[in-house]
Design a protein around this motif. Structure first.
Motif, PDB file in Angstrom:
ATOM      1  N   VAL A 209       3.606   7.659  -8.481  1.00  0.00           N
ATOM      2  CA  VAL A 209       3.052   6.614  -9.330  1.00  0.00           C
ATOM      3  C   VAL A 209       1.561   6.881  -9.494  1.00  0.00           C
ATOM      4  O   VAL A 209       0.977   7.680  -8.754  1.00  0.00           O
ATOM      5  CB  VAL A 209       3.279   5.208  -8.729  1.00  0.00           C
ATOM      6  CG1 VAL A 209       4.756   4.909  -8.621  1.00  0.00           C
ATOM      7  CG2 VAL A 209       2.603   5.076  -7.376  1.00  0.00           C
ATOM      8  N   PHE A 210       0.968   6.215 -10.457  1.00  0.00           N
ATOM      9  CA  PHE A 210      -0.464   6.374 -10.708  1.00  0.00           C
ATOM     10  C   PHE A 210      -1.175   5.166 -10.127  1.00  0.00           C
ATOM     11  O   PHE A 210      -0.956   4.032 -10.564  1.00  0.00           O
ATOM     12  CB  PHE A 210      -0.716   6.467 -12.213  1.00  0.00           C
ATOM     13  CG  PHE A 210      -2.085   6.981 -12.561  1.00  0.00           C
ATOM     14  CD1 PHE A 210      -2.415   8.308 -12.351  1.00  0.00           C
ATOM     15  CD2 PHE A 210      -3.045   6.129 -13.080  1.00  0.00           C
ATOM     16  CE1 PHE A 210      -3.669   8.782 -12.674  1.00  0.00           C
ATOM     17  CE2 PHE A 210      -4.306   6.593 -13.400  1.00  0.00           C
ATOM     18  CZ  PHE A 210      -4.615   7.931 -13.198  1.00  0.00           C
ATOM     19  N   GLY A 211      -2.019   5.387  -9.107  1.00  0.00           N
ATOM     20  CA  GLY A 211      -2.662   4.245  -8.492  1.00  0.00           C
ATOM     21  C   GLY A 211      -3.703   4.620  -7.467  1.00  0.00           C
ATOM     22  O   GLY A 211      -4.038   5.800  -7.272  1.00  0.00           O
ATOM     23  N   ASP A 212      -4.214   3.607  -6.814  1.00  0.00           N
ATOM     24  CA  ASP A 212      -5.211   3.750  -5.750  1.00  0.00           C
ATOM     25  C   ASP A 212      -4.461   3.855  -4.425  1.00  0.00           C
ATOM     26  O   ASP A 212      -3.873   2.871  -3.971  1.00  0.00           O
ATOM     27  CB  ASP A 212      -6.140   2.529  -5.773  1.00  0.00           C
ATOM     28  CG  ASP A 212      -7.172   2.556  -4.652  1.00  0.00           C
ATOM     29  OD1 ASP A 212      -7.176   3.515  -3.853  1.00  0.00           O
ATOM     30  OD2 ASP A 212      -7.971   1.608  -4.570  1.00  0.00           O
ATOM     31  N   PRO A 213      -4.473   5.007  -3.777  1.00  0.00           N
ATOM     32  CA  PRO A 213      -3.693   5.178  -2.539  1.00  0.00           C
ATOM     33  C   PRO A 213      -4.077   4.180  -1.456  1.00  0.00           C
ATOM     34  O   PRO A 213      -3.204   3.668  -0.749  1.00  0.00           O
ATOM     35  CB  PRO A 213      -4.006   6.617  -2.117  1.00  0.00           C
ATOM     36  CG  PRO A 213      -4.503   7.287  -3.346  1.00  0.00           C
ATOM     37  CD  PRO A 213      -5.168   6.236  -4.156  1.00  0.00           C
ATOM     38  N   GLN A 214      -5.366   3.890  -1.318  1.00  0.00           N
ATOM     39  CA  GLN A 214      -5.805   2.980  -0.260  1.00  0.00           C
ATOM     40  C   GLN A 214      -5.285   1.569  -0.510  1.00  0.00           C
ATOM     41  O   GLN A 214      -4.761   0.917   0.398  1.00  0.00           O
ATOM     42  CB  GLN A 214      -7.327   2.964  -0.164  1.00  0.00           C
ATOM     43  CG  GLN A 214      -7.848   2.037   0.933  1.00  0.00           C
ATOM     44  CD  GLN A 214      -9.365   2.076   1.047  1.00  0.00           C
ATOM     45  OE1 GLN A 214     -10.031   2.907   0.432  1.00  0.00           O
ATOM     46  NE2 GLN A 214      -9.916   1.160   1.836  1.00  0.00           N
ATOM     47  N   ARG A 215      -5.398   1.090  -1.732  1.00  0.00           N
ATOM     48  CA  ARG A 215      -4.942  -0.264  -2.044  1.00  0.00           C
ATOM     49  C   ARG A 215      -3.423  -0.382  -1.911  1.00  0.00           C
ATOM     50  O   ARG A 215      -2.912  -1.377  -1.380  1.00  0.00           O
ATOM     51  CB  ARG A 215      -5.379  -0.648  -3.455  1.00  0.00           C
ATOM     52  CG  ARG A 215      -6.875  -0.812  -3.627  1.00  0.00           C
ATOM     53  CD  ARG A 215      -7.343  -2.139  -3.081  1.00  0.00           C
ATOM     54  NE  ARG A 215      -7.017  -3.242  -3.967  1.00  0.00           N
ATOM     55  CZ  ARG A 215      -6.977  -4.518  -3.596  1.00  0.00           C
ATOM     56  NH1 ARG A 215      -7.178  -4.836  -2.326  1.00  0.00           N
ATOM     57  NH2 ARG A 215      -6.704  -5.469  -4.461  1.00  0.00           N
TER      58      ARG A 215
END
Length: 328
Positions: free
Chosen positions: A212-218
């Motif tokens: 998926v496309f996203g912020d790994p930390q969040r």
């Protein structure tokens, strides 16, 4: 004599003709009346009503079969229409719920922006002074235990304020392609000790690799919160099933299913509200699931829950899949 016989024969023939006519008319009128009653039943909403004589091999049988086929089709249309109305009603209700949650999150953001600075300054002084006093105390002194309790509460306040600040600031980190399996493994590894000590068995049900496309930390924070939430729902141990699969190659459905105490129907609509919690654990601040909802919104996804008292809970995160799914 001949005349009497002739008259008698004519009378018998007429009687037989009348009898046959009555029988024939009855055979015709009865199916027609049945069709009339069937039409009235359909008009009255009895969509399961069917007429007899469908086994006849004449025009009336054809008419009865056509009527029954029409009634079956009307019943099917009515069933499909009811399902569509139910789906649209549910979608409208979900959209309204999402709007209310977004409004509440916006209010929390404004609250966080307004109080973070005012709270952080005195909190930093309190925390700093407490930690300085701790350095001066012996490890086993009664006063040290009280100071440690003050420090723990101050750290808790700081964490709540930080979450409020993040709600106000919104997403800032750049989003990149991330592997779901790696994110889930990382989220579970962060909770390994807590899950083991609580007697919770973890079952992984991973599908083929998905990104998926996203912020790994969040995303990891959100998944970790769902794992923590499941652990708290099973204070006496249980099973946590974590997995994902693709929906039509468009969405990734990430599931967190526990065997805990479940969520009552009266509480379920409120679990994503800020500061709402049913947990007796003092670490439960009522912001964890709010954060999960916010992270899903940031990633053009959503989170849903299915549960009932004593039936456990299943949280499902839906996120858009990268169309180029092959991992580098």
């Amino acid at each position: 004599m001949l005349a009497r016989r002739t008259a008698a024969a004519v009378a018998i023939a007429l009687a037989a003709g009348v009898a046959l006519a009555l029988l024939a008319s009855g055979a015709v009128v009865r199916p027609i009346r049945a069709l009339h009653r069937g039409a009235a039943a359909l008009t009255g909403g009895e969509l399961g009503h069917r007429v007899g004589d469908a086994d006849r091999r004449d025009e009336l049988g054809d008419l009865a079969r056509a009527f029954n086929a029409m009634a079956t089709e009307i019943e099917r249309w009515n069933r499909e229409l009811a399902q569509r109305v139910e789906e649209k009603t549910r979608e409208a209700r979900e959209a309204q719920d999402l709007l209310l949650r977004a409004q509440k999150l916006a209010a929390v953001g404004q609250l966080g922006a307004g109080i973070a600075h005012e709270v952080n300054n005195p909190l930093a002084g309190l925390l700093g002074q407490t930690q300085l006093l701790l350095l001066q105390e012996a490890p086993e002194s009664p006063r040290r235990k009280k100071l440690e309790s003050i420090e723990a509460q101050a750290l808790r306040i700081r964490e709540i304020v930080q979450r409020l600040q993040h709600s106000a600031e919104g997403p800032q980190a750049a989003q990149t392609p991330v592997d779901l399996r790696a994110l889930l493994d990382d989220s579970l590894s962060r909770n390994d000790k807590a899950l083991a000590s609580a007697g919770v068995q973890v079952v992984r049900e991973y599908g083929p690799p998905l990104r998926v496309f996203g912020d790994p930390q969040r995303l990891t924070e959100a998944f970790s919160e769902l794992v923590t939430n499941a652990r708290r729902a099973m204070p006496s141990g249980g099973q946590l099933t974590v997995g994902y699969h693709s929906i039509d190659g468009q969405l990734a459905a990430i599931r967190f299913a526990d065997t805990g105490e479940g969520i009552s129907p009266s509480v379920r609509p409120r679990i994503f509200e800020p500061f709402f919690t049913t947990k007796r654990d003092w670490n439960a601040k009522g912001l964890g699931l709010t954060m999960v909802h916010q992270v899903c919104e940031e990633h053009q996804g959503r989170v849903t829950v299915e549960s009932g008292p004593g039936m456990g809970a299943v949280f499902t995160v839906l996120l858009p899949i990268l169309q180029e799914r092959a991992l580098a």
